[in-house]
Design an enzyme around this catalytic site. Structure first.
Site, PDB file in Angstrom:
ATOM      1  N   ILE A  91       0.876  -1.164   0.000  1.00 34.69           N
ATOM      2  CA  ILE A  91       0.000   0.000   0.000  1.00 34.69           C
ATOM      3  C   ILE A  91       0.923   1.227   0.000  1.00 34.69           C
ATOM      4  O   ILE A  91       2.057   1.162   0.472  1.00 34.69           O
ATOM      5  CB  ILE A  91      -0.983   0.030   1.192  1.00 34.69           C
ATOM      6  CG1 ILE A  91      -0.258  -0.102   2.534  1.00 34.69           C
ATOM      7  CG2 ILE A  91      -2.025  -1.048   1.059  1.00 34.69           C
ATOM      8  CD1 ILE A  91      -1.195  -0.055   3.726  1.00 34.69           C
ATOM      9  N   ASP A  92       0.443   2.317  -0.565  1.00 33.36           N
ATOM     10  CA  ASP A  92       1.275   3.505  -0.731  1.00 33.36           C
ATOM     11  C   ASP A  92       1.776   4.036   0.609  1.00 33.36           C
ATOM     12  O   ASP A  92       1.151   3.834   1.653  1.00 33.36           O
ATOM     13  CB  ASP A  92       0.494   4.600  -1.450  1.00 33.36           C
ATOM     14  CG  ASP A  92       0.092   4.203  -2.854  1.00 33.36           C
ATOM     15  OD1 ASP A  92       0.779   3.346  -3.441  1.00 33.36           O
ATOM     16  OD2 ASP A  92      -0.910   4.746  -3.362  1.00 33.36           O
TER      17      ASP A  92
END
Length: 302
Positions: free
Chosen positions: A133-134
Site C-alpha cells: 500500500i502507498d
C-alpha cells in the site's frame, strides 16, 4: 545450492508444472527458467514450454542472497501473527520497502526487527512483502513469513480470493450509491512517477459504494478487483472525485492540514496458507482521519 529433479506425468506448461512442485511464485519460476536454472531433458527451455509425459525436469535452486538490510526498531502495529503470516496495520508515512531513493526506515526494516522470519521469494529488498500500500495510505497488509505462505497468498491475490476493502474521503458529493470503475491504467505520459487512465495500460477494476455524504465530501468504500499502482487514487481522480489530502492526484488547494491522502485499508480477508481457515481483519480509521469526519458531521446529509 540445491538441485531437484522431477518427471512429468502429464502434458502441461513448464512453469505450471513447477508451480506445483516448488514453493515459488510464477514470476520467481520464470526468473529461474530465464536464468538457465531449469532444464528439460538436459536442455534449457522457455517457461511456456509444453511438457510431455516422461520429460525429466531439473531445477537448480541458487543459495538465497544474504539480506543486506538493517533491522530497525520502528513501532509496528501487529494485528495478528503466527508461524506463517503476519497482518500489519501500517501507519501513514511509512514506505513499505526500499527503492526510488528510499534506503531505510521502511516497513521491511521494521519487520526484520519485530518478526522472527520472512519469506525470501521477493528477494533482498522486499522480504515477506506479498502486496503493497502507498506510503501515505494507512491500513492492513499481510506479510508472508515463509515461502510456502508467500506462494499461497500470491495466488489468492491473483485469483481475487484475497479481499481488500478501503475507506476514503473524496472531494464532492458522489451521486450514485454504488458502481464500478473499469478502465486501463498505465504510466502517465506527462509525469512518469504518476499513473493515469490510458487505453494502452493494464485493466483496472474498482468497486465502490457510498457510506456517507457531506456537504462537499463523500465517505466511500472501495474494493479492488485488480491491484494496479495507485489504482484507487487514479480512479477517483478520473471520475472527478479525488481523495482528500492526496498530494499527487488531489486538489492543489486543500481545506484540511493533512500529511497525505485520507485512504485507509480497512478490511483484509484471506485464507490461511496452512490451515485453510478463512480469516478477516479490520483496522479502525486513524485519529487524523476520524478528526476530519468529526469536523464534517454537522454537514452530513440524511
Amino acid at each position: 545450492m540445491e538441485t531437484k529433479t522431477f518427471v512429468s506425468d502429464k502434458t502441461e506448461r513448464l512453469d505450471v508444472f513447477l508451480s506445483e512442485k516448488i514453493d515459488k511464485t510464477r514470476s520467481a519460476i520464470k526468473k529461474l527458467v530465464d536464468d538457465g536454472n531449469v532444464t528439460v531433458n538436459g536442455k534449457c527451455e522457455k517457461a511456456g514450454k509444453t511438457l510431455k509425459i516422461g520429460d525429466e525436469i531439473t531445477v537448480i535452486l541458487p543459495e538465497p542472497v544474504k539480506l543486506d538490510l538493517e533491522a530497525e526498531n520502528i513501532p509496528l502495529d501487529v494485528v495478528y501473527q503466527d508461524e506463517d503470516v503476519a497482518v500489519i496495520n501500517k501507519p501513514q508515512g511509512l514506505t513499505v520497502h526500499a527503492g526510488n531513493g528510499v534506503h531505510g526506515s521502511t516497513l521491511v526494516n521494521a519487520l526484520l526487527y519485530h518478526l522472527d522470519s520472512l519469506s525470501g521469494i521477493n528477494g533482498v529488498i522486499r522480504p515477506g512483502i506479498v502486496h503493497r500500500i502507498d506510503k501515505d495510505t494507512s491500513g492492513l497488509l499481510v506479510v508472508a513469513k515463509n515461502d510456502a505462505a508467500h506462494v499461497s497468498l500470491s495466488e489468492q491475490i491473483k485469483n481475487k480470493t484475497c479481499k481488500r476493502i478501503y475507506i476514503a474521503l473524496v472531494e464532492g458529493v458522489v451521486k450514485q450509491n454504488s458502481g464500478v470503475i473499469d478502465t486501463f491504467i498505465g504510466r502517465s505520459d506527462k509525469n512518469r512517477t504518476m499513473m493515469a487512465v490510458k487505453s494502452e495500460g493494464r485493466r483496472a477494476v474498482t468497486h465502490y459504494k457510498v457510506i456517507k455524504r457531506y456537504k462537499d465530501y463523500t465517505l466511500m468504500e472501495f474494493s479492488l478487483e485488480t491491484g494496479r499502482t495507485h489504482q484507487i487514487r487514479v480512479h477517483t481522480k478520473y471520475v472527478g472525485h479525488p481523495i482528500v489530502g492526496d498530494p499527487v492526484y488531489g486538489y492543489k488547494t486543500q481545506k484540511f492540514k493533512l500529511n497525505g491522502q485520507l485512504l485507509h485499508a480497512f478490511r483484509l480477508e484471506l485464507t490461511h496458507p496452512k490451515t485453510g481457515k478463512r480469516m478477516s481483519f479490520e483496522a479502525p480509521l486513524p485519529d487524523y482521519f476520524q478528526a476530519v469526519l468529526t469536523k464534517l458531521d454537522h454537514t452530513a446529509q440524511p
